[in-house]
Design an enzyme around this catalytic site. Structure first.
Site, PDB file in Angstrom:
ATOM      1  N   LYS A  33      49.514 -16.092  -0.673  1.00  0.00           N
ATOM      2  CA  LYS A  33      49.544 -17.323   0.119  1.00  0.00           C
ATOM      3  C   LYS A  33      48.438 -18.238  -0.401  1.00  0.00           C
ATOM      4  CE  LYS A  33      49.971 -18.979   4.854  1.00  0.00           C
ATOM      5  NZ  LYS A  33      49.328 -20.262   4.566  1.00  0.00           N
ATOM      6  N   LEU A  86      -0.315 -29.133 -17.684  1.00  0.00           N
ATOM      7  CA  LEU A  86      -1.580 -29.874 -17.683  1.00  0.00           C
ATOM      8  C   LEU A  86      -1.291 -31.303 -17.262  1.00  0.00           C
ATOM      9  CD1 LEU A  86      -3.004 -28.433 -21.025  1.00  0.00           C
ATOM     10  CD2 LEU A  86      -3.144 -27.495 -18.696  1.00  0.00           C
ATOM     11  N   ASP A 113      -1.746 -26.860 -13.565  1.00  0.00           N
ATOM     12  CA  ASP A 113      -0.755 -26.386 -12.592  1.00  0.00           C
ATOM     13  C   ASP A 113      -0.230 -25.033 -13.043  1.00  0.00           C
ATOM     14  OD1 ASP A 113       1.180 -25.967 -10.735  1.00  0.00           O
ATOM     15  OD2 ASP A 113       2.261 -27.849 -11.068  1.00  0.00           O
ATOM     16  N   THR A 139      10.764 -24.702 -11.296  1.00  0.00           N
ATOM     17  CA  THR A 139      11.333 -25.018 -12.601  1.00  0.00           C
ATOM     18  C   THR A 139      10.462 -26.033 -13.322  1.00  0.00           C
ATOM     19  OG1 THR A 139      12.710 -26.790 -11.684  1.00  0.00           O
ATOM     20  CG2 THR A 139      13.702 -24.586 -11.855  1.00  0.00           C
TER      21      THR A 139
END
Length: 824
Positions: free
Chosen positions: A533, A138, A227, A236
């Site tokens: 190696k 919000l 949102d 995220t």
């Protein structure tokens, strides 16, 4: 707090620097206080980060300076920080997983003030799971604030409660409020996003005067934007209890619904959140799903098998009951004819069989270490299992019990296990002391060495063969009560011994390039002897009984560059010795990284060396001996030199290691491919050491295409590199001069470009050093004297000898132009 400290937290060593640096000038809050906050809130924060990839926003210079968003874990991050790669359009990025307090403190140390996580977690196979929570962000538009966000939160709560969900609010510490509710994990991110979007539209339809669900910012004035997009699997949200990088040290703080009714509702500071935590505990504890707890011991085992398809014991439940106290612990070794024959070594512990796959089985003597790869825990019933696993099933093939019995435990740590096994009567092992030493990775698929231990005259075990790479395994596992420890100091460098070291004494023997087929043929004639190696730099060590001096292949004294080897007693015994080996740096997955080694090999300033010693630890992997106790060992056969080397290094410090020798070329190649190593070196075990000579008694087989090259020109950069190096023109010495081998324009870090510019500018010349450079490549070339050697990785070599798809790997200050030869 002191300016610099090294602290031990849960067995991990974390270096803290600039603790008095002010990160929040408005309140004078220092980095030390930020670390203190994260340490004290960890018990509540860590469950909300568990199994989620963490993105961070960092403010290294404080919140009054620019920040940057970090997905990839920093190059200098400790190897023990767990990480998981996630593919992006620009390539895979290694995200950190915050599994404990050491990682959390490390992130705070590098000023990762904000910790952001998705709404989903990784499952036991490190694959992305479905979201376990829904979030509504919000966000107040111009003319609105927390009071208006609280009103919209209450409307959303009514809808979510009607859906059977119990939402909890979190004031974000920035502008608005986040509203969370737990989910059962049965819906995908796309489905949850669609639900959140529909919920936002419903609130907007009922309350268009205050709520808006559309992304356009022009429509947000006087309204609260709901949102819903934060539920997208690629997005995220700031984690509960994370700090924010605002003017003052505010926190994403869980709140009660009663608090949201307060007209003076405001964001909380770190001291307020710590006080609330002591009083109320975790107000969003309901967001901790069961998945955040440790996985049941046999969950991975059961996930890989179907009871209806395999004769193996498959328990109905992944949970186990620990072995009753006082009962002797059991071991079993099973011969497993799967896609490749190997032996499964299993030790009973905490109600399961902790298991390793050992391609070559238990070493027959103390002179060899065998590779072991940890597998998933197995049920105790597996200790007597014999049978054939059907084709197409996990581990398909025939399993028989090779040996079994009980064992006595001497040490069990995350990186080292020491036991004495006692076979049942008639068993092939009898009573043998064994050590398992972790050399890379963590958990399942981590790499270990299985070592048969020597005993002294009293029958006590001597130190096992040193690991290939280990993260300070001898540190105590007791965390401090608070982040505090004595400051780190480095001794003055040792004085050079009175006797000078002759250049010929430290001239290394060199290998000849060969194909796998040639190496196999040679091994059949000589007897199998293959070594890994390592992707590092050659270093010969001169040991005087107390201190070690190091010399590059060129003869340059590099002692001061590696103080962890040279400013301490290296533990190589009282006799003088000259040893041969390779200095190697490792990446976060425990794999050799020549790129990372570049951070160390060019440094000369003590302060820079001190800093990078902690940020980029190295290992000195020994493989040969030139002299010992005043006697030249070079004429001795390799197998005798190796025996002496293992004896003198038995009590060496942790960074000095003696990697295992493989007695099968194909096994060595397979192991190198599995672990992404550079290749192998096949050696004649009867060969002498030929100082300064390239010999066919050593055959190097490369699995990656790399080539040492001589830099002959700079091509100016364009676009983002205007005014800097755009690419390098390189060559390989041949009978007619420096034969042009192409351009390399990728793989450079900013630090590498700066270093190259500083080293190449003084070498500028008007003379073209190449033979055969095309006019197009020479048109804007800035020629330099061909004095610097580098290394590139490439895709293929054209018939004309041009390296295609080449990528810069780094400078080779240990090599001179005359040392460069074609690798194919």
């Amino acid at each position: 707090m002191a300016g610099e400290q090294v602290v031990r937290i849960e067995g991990r060593r974390v270096r803290l620097t600039n603790l008095e640096k002010v990160l929040y000038p408005a309140t004078g809050t220092t980095k030390g206080e930020v670390i203190d906050y994260y340490s004290r809130i960890a018990g509540m924060l860590l469950p909300h980060l568990a199994d989620r990839p963490v993105t961070r926003i960092r403010w290294p210079e404080g919140v009054d300076h620019p920040s940057f968003f970090a997905k990839d874990l920093e190059r200098g991050a400790p190897d023990w920080v767990p990480r998981v790669p996630i593919d992006h359009s620009s390539g895979a990025k290694d995200y950190p997983l915050v599994t404990g307090l050491p990682t959390l403190v490390y992130l705070a140390q590098v000023a990762s003030l904000e910790l952001h996580v998705p709404q989903w977690r990784f499952d036991q196979r490190r694959e992305r799971g479905n979201p376990d929570r829904i979030v509504l962000d919000l966000d107040p538009g111009p003319g609105t604030g927390l009071a208006e966000c609280a009103q919209v939160a209450r409307w959303a709560r009514d809808i979510l409660t009607g859906m059977g969900l119990d939402p909890v609010p979190v004031t974000s510490g920035s502008k608005g409020i986040h509203l969370y509710a737990t989910l059962p994990g049965t819906q995908t991110s796309e489905q949850v996003t669609a639900v959140a979007h529909a919920l936002a539209r419903a609130i907007e339809a009922d309350h268009p005067d205050l709520a808006v669900s559309q992304m356009a910012k022009v429509q947000r004035a006087g309204k609260v934007f709901i949102d819903w997009s934060q539920n997208n699997g690629s997005k995220t949200t700031i984690s509960p209890y994370s700090l924010r990088g605002r003017e003052r040290p505010t926190v994403a703080a869980p709140r009660t619904w009663d608090e949201l009714d307060d007209p003076d509702l405001r964001h909380l500071l770190i001291d307020e959140v710590l006080a609330r935590a002591e009083e109320f505990g975790d107000l969003v504890q309901m967001l901790r799903p069961a998945a955040s707890a440790s996985p049941a011991p046999l969950s991975t085992y059961i996930a890989k098998r179907s009871a209806s398809k395999t004769p193996e014991p498959v328990p109905e439940s992944p949970h186990v009951e620990p072995t009753a106290p006082g009962e002797p612990a059991r071991f079993v070794i099973q011969e497993h004819h799967a896609s490749r024959l190997h032996w499964d070594f299993r030790l009973e512990r905490d109600g399961v069989l902790v298991s390793w796959a050992v391609p070559k089985g238990v070493p027959a003597d103390t002179g060899r270490n065998h590779l072991a790869v940890m597998t998933e825990d197995h049920p105790l019933d597996y200790g007597t299992f014999e049978g054939t696993i059907p084709r197409g099933e996990y581990g398909a093939g025939t399993v028989t019990v090779w040996d079994s019995g009980t064992y006595d435990l001497e040490k069990w740590r995350d990186d080292e296990v020491i036991i004495t096994v006692h076979s049942a009567p008639g068993g092939p092992l009898g009573s043998v002391r064994l050590a398992l030493i972790r050399t890379g990775g963590e958990g399942e698929k981590s790499q270990w060495l299985l070592h048969r231990m020597k005993t002294d005259a009293d029958g006590r075990p001597q130190k096992p063969g040193a690991p290939v790479v280990a993260a300070d395994p001898h540190l105590p596992a007791t965390p401090p009560a608070a982040p505090a420890a004595p400051a780190v100091t480095i001794e003055a460098p040792p004085a050079a011994p009175a006797a000078s070291i002759a250049r010929a004494d430290v001239a290394p023997m060199l290998a000849t390039t060969a194909t796998p087929a040639l190496a196999r043929d040679a091994a059949q004639r000589w007897g199998e002897w293959a070594e890994v190696k390592w992707d590092g730099i050659r270093a010969l060590g001169v040991w005087d009984g107390e201190r070690l001096r190091l010399f590059a292949r060129s003869g340059t004294d590099i002692t001061a560059r590696y103080p962890e080897l040279t400013r301490v007693d290296a533990g190589l015994g009282p006799e003088r010795a000259v040893i041969d080996g390779e200095i190697v740096a490792f990446d976060g997955q425990g794999m050799p990284s020549f790129t990372r080694l570049q951070n160390r090999m060019h440094l000369t300033k003590p302060r820079e060396i001190e800093r990078e010693t902690v940020r980029t630890p190295i290992r000195y992997a020994l493989f040969d001996l030139l002299a010992h106790g005043g006697t030249d060992a070079a004429p001795l056969p390799l197998r005798e030199r190796r025996s002496i080397l293992e004896s003198l290094s038995a009590a060496a410090i942790a960074p000095i290691v003696v990697p295992p020798v493989f007695d099968d070329v194909d096994d060595a190649l397979a192991a190198s491919r599995t672990f992404g190593l550079e290749g192998i070196v096949v050696k004649n075990p009867d060969s002498r050491y030929r100082r300064g000579s390239r010999s066919d008694d050593w055959l190097k087989v490369k699995l990656t295409h790399t080539q040492e090259v001589v830099i002959g020109a700079i091509r100016p950069g364009k676009g983002g590199r205007t005014g800097a190096i755009g690419s390098l023109l390189v060559g390989i010495p041949g009978p007619d001069g420096l034969r042009y081998a192409g351009r390399v324009g990728t793989g450079f870090s900013e630090a590498a470009l700066s270093r190259l510019e500083g080293m190449l500018t003084p070498l500028r010349t008007d003379e073209n050093p190449f033979v055969g450079v095309p006019k197009a490549d020479a048109s804007d070339a800035l020629w330099v004297r061909p004095e610097l050697v580098g290394e590139v990785e490439y895709g293929e070599l054209t018939p004309a000898g041009i390296l295609r798809h080449s990528r810069w790997r780094g400078l080779r200050p240990d090599k001179a132009p005359g040392d460069v030869v074609p690798e194919v």
